[in-house]
Design a protein around this motif. Structure first.
Motif, PDB file in Angstrom:
ATOM      1  N   ASN A  48       0.806  -1.220   0.000  1.00 28.36           N
ATOM      2  CA  ASN A  48       0.000   0.000   0.000  1.00 28.36           C
ATOM      3  C   ASN A  48       0.837   1.267   0.000  1.00 28.36           C
ATOM      4  N   GLY A  49       2.117   1.124   0.273  1.00 33.01           N
ATOM      5  CA  GLY A  49       2.997   2.283   0.273  1.00 33.01           C
ATOM      6  C   GLY A  49       3.764   2.401  -1.020  1.00 33.01           C
ATOM      7  N   LEU A  50       4.816   1.608  -1.132  1.00 35.71           N
ATOM      8  CA  LEU A  50       5.704   1.695  -2.290  1.00 35.71           C
ATOM      9  C   LEU A  50       4.988   1.355  -3.591  1.00 35.71           C
TER      10      LEU A  50
ATOM     11  N   ASN B  69       1.746   1.343  -4.304  1.00 34.74           N
ATOM     12  CA  ASN B  69       0.736   2.348  -4.635  1.00 34.74           C
ATOM     13  C   ASN B  69       1.382   3.610  -5.182  1.00 34.74           C
ATOM     14  N   GLN B  70       2.525   3.952  -4.631  1.00 36.53           N
ATOM     15  CA  GLN B  70       3.248   5.128  -5.120  1.00 36.53           C
ATOM     16  C   GLN B  70       3.680   4.934  -6.567  1.00 36.53           C
TER      17      GLN B  70
ATOM     18  N   LYS C 198       0.493   5.057  -8.846  1.00 29.90           N
ATOM     19  CA  LYS C 198      -0.019   6.408  -9.034  1.00 29.90           C
ATOM     20  C   LYS C 198       0.926   7.254  -9.885  1.00 29.90           C
ATOM     21  N   SER C 199       2.215   7.118  -9.650  1.00 29.44           N
ATOM     22  CA  SER C 199       3.176   7.980 -10.339  1.00 29.44           C
ATOM     23  C   SER C 199       3.214   7.727 -11.836  1.00 29.44           C
TER      24      SER C 199
ATOM     25  N   ALA D 185      11.078   1.227  -8.590  1.00 27.03           N
ATOM     26  CA  ALA D 185      11.580   1.668  -7.282  1.00 27.03           C
ATOM     27  C   ALA D 185      13.099   1.653  -7.215  1.00 27.03           C
TER      28      ALA D 185
ATOM     29  N   ASP E 256      15.650   4.650  -8.042  1.00 28.97           N
ATOM     30  CA  ASP E 256      16.013   5.694  -7.076  1.00 28.97           C
ATOM     31  C   ASP E 256      17.494   5.707  -6.767  1.00 28.97           C
TER      32      ASP E 256
ATOM     33  N   LYS F  96       9.940   8.693 -14.161  1.00 32.12           N
ATOM     34  CA  LYS F  96       8.531   8.541 -14.506  1.00 32.12           C
ATOM     35  C   LYS F  96       8.366   8.094 -15.949  1.00 32.12           C
TER      36      LYS F  96
END
Length: 268
Positions: free
Chosen positions: A35-37, A39-40, A43-44, A221, A224, A234
């Protein structure tokens, strides 16, 4: 196929879990990752919106359709849209706490209601649904044969199912899930699709369209650690996602590299 008492007992435990959610440490770690990474990432690069819009396209004209919103909890992204636009709408979930909340939200829609009932139990006798919307639901059933039999029983002639579920066919994800599963508080009803599961659905239904998500794009991810801008990351992520989205339509290997799978299926 006979529904065993053990399955119904597991669903009672699942009901209690979702009425009083108590996640242990390892389950919370995975949930935070998901739900954190993830989902990010979704969405991105626009993954989630694309899946939701595809579902709306798959709904088609709802004005003549009897709709079952399966495992909808207190309402998913499209629950109120389905309730407002369908001829008849029923949302069901094991959690009576969640269903009470959904019924409050459904008050403006005279042709819509929600019930706390086990989809597999004899208490749920209604059928002839033109559409079953199952967002994040089908992987909660360990016995796929029993689930498929029940889905077929509930669908009208040429009725359709729209599903969205996790896959564990990607080796890195399978390894991670295998390591944390013994410590997972909801393991008894969390069964991400395997290759066998997918082929069971493929045999039972006509898969009119399918899309895989978070295949190559799940590695965004790790960008980064590279000295590149957020915009460049993106763009790369969107390119990888589009590859997953387009190629998974026909390629099993690309689909099985993904973490999530959404399908439009029709009763044979």
């Amino acid at each position: 196929m006979k529904i065993t008492e053990s399955i119904l007992e597991t669903n009672k435990k699942q009901k209690e879990f979702y009425n009083n959610i108590r996640q242990n440490f390892s389950t919370k770690i995975w949930a935070n990752f998901r739900n954190g990474l993830l989902n990010q990432i979704r969405k991105s690069i626009g993954i989630q919106d694309q899946a939701y819009l595809l579902h709306k396209e798959w709904f088609g004209d709802l004005s003549h359709k009897k709709v079952l919103d399966l495992g909808c909890y207190s309402g998913n992204y499209w629950s109120l849209y389905l309730a407002e636009n369908s001829k008849d709408y029923l949302g069901i979930d094991l959690s009576d706490v969640a269903i009470a909340k959904l019924n409050e939200r459904l008050k403006p829609f005279p042709n819509a209601k929600a019930e706390a009932v086990d989809f597999l139990s004899s208490d749920f006798a209604d059928k002839d649904y033109d559409l079953i919307y199952a967002y994040g639901v089908l992987h909660h059933f360990e016995n796929t044969d029993i689930l498929i039999d029940k889905l077929n029983d509930k669908l009208a002639l040429k009725g359709e199912i729209i599903s969205y579920d996790p896959l564990e066919t990607s080796l890195p994800i399978k390894i991670i899930r295998t390591l944390y599963r013994p410590f997972q508080s909801d393991a008894a009803w969390e069964w991400p699709f395997t290759k066998k599961t997918f082929y069971q659905f493929q045999k039972a239904f006509v898969i009119k369209e399918r899309r895989g998500l978070l295949g190559k794009s799940k590695w965004v991810a790790f960008l980064d650690i590279l000295p590149i801008s957020a915009n460049k990351k993106k763009i790369i992520g969107q390119k990888w996602h589009q590859h997953d989205w387009d190629e998974s339509l026909a390629s099993d290997s690309v689909m099985f590299s993904c973490m999530h799978l959404t399908m439009l299926m029709q009763k044979r």
